[in-house]
Scaffold this motif. Sequence first.
Motif: not given
Length: 84
Positions: A45-60
């Motif tokens: 859940m934390i990972g999902l919110s982090t990714i949504l904050a950056h708008t791209e999953i490519a940020e990880a």
Amino acid sequence: MDNKIRLHNVDFEDFIVAVEKCKGDVFLETTDGDVLNLKSKLCQMIGLSTILAHTEIAEATVRCAKPEDETILFRFNLYGEKPE
């Protein structure tokens, strides 16, 4: 555990299904230096919110504790191949 997989525009729900097929721990590492164990529902859940904050999953990037799990996630990331 030095090999990392950079994620490229993957569906997070499908990605979590792939993570659940992994036998060892799978870590999501953000560009901010956060490291989340995706085998934990809370961290998912934390990972999902982090990714949504950056708008791209490519940020990880993703790091696997077991080499055989890297194959599962690499194929999912590159080919969109969902594990059975």
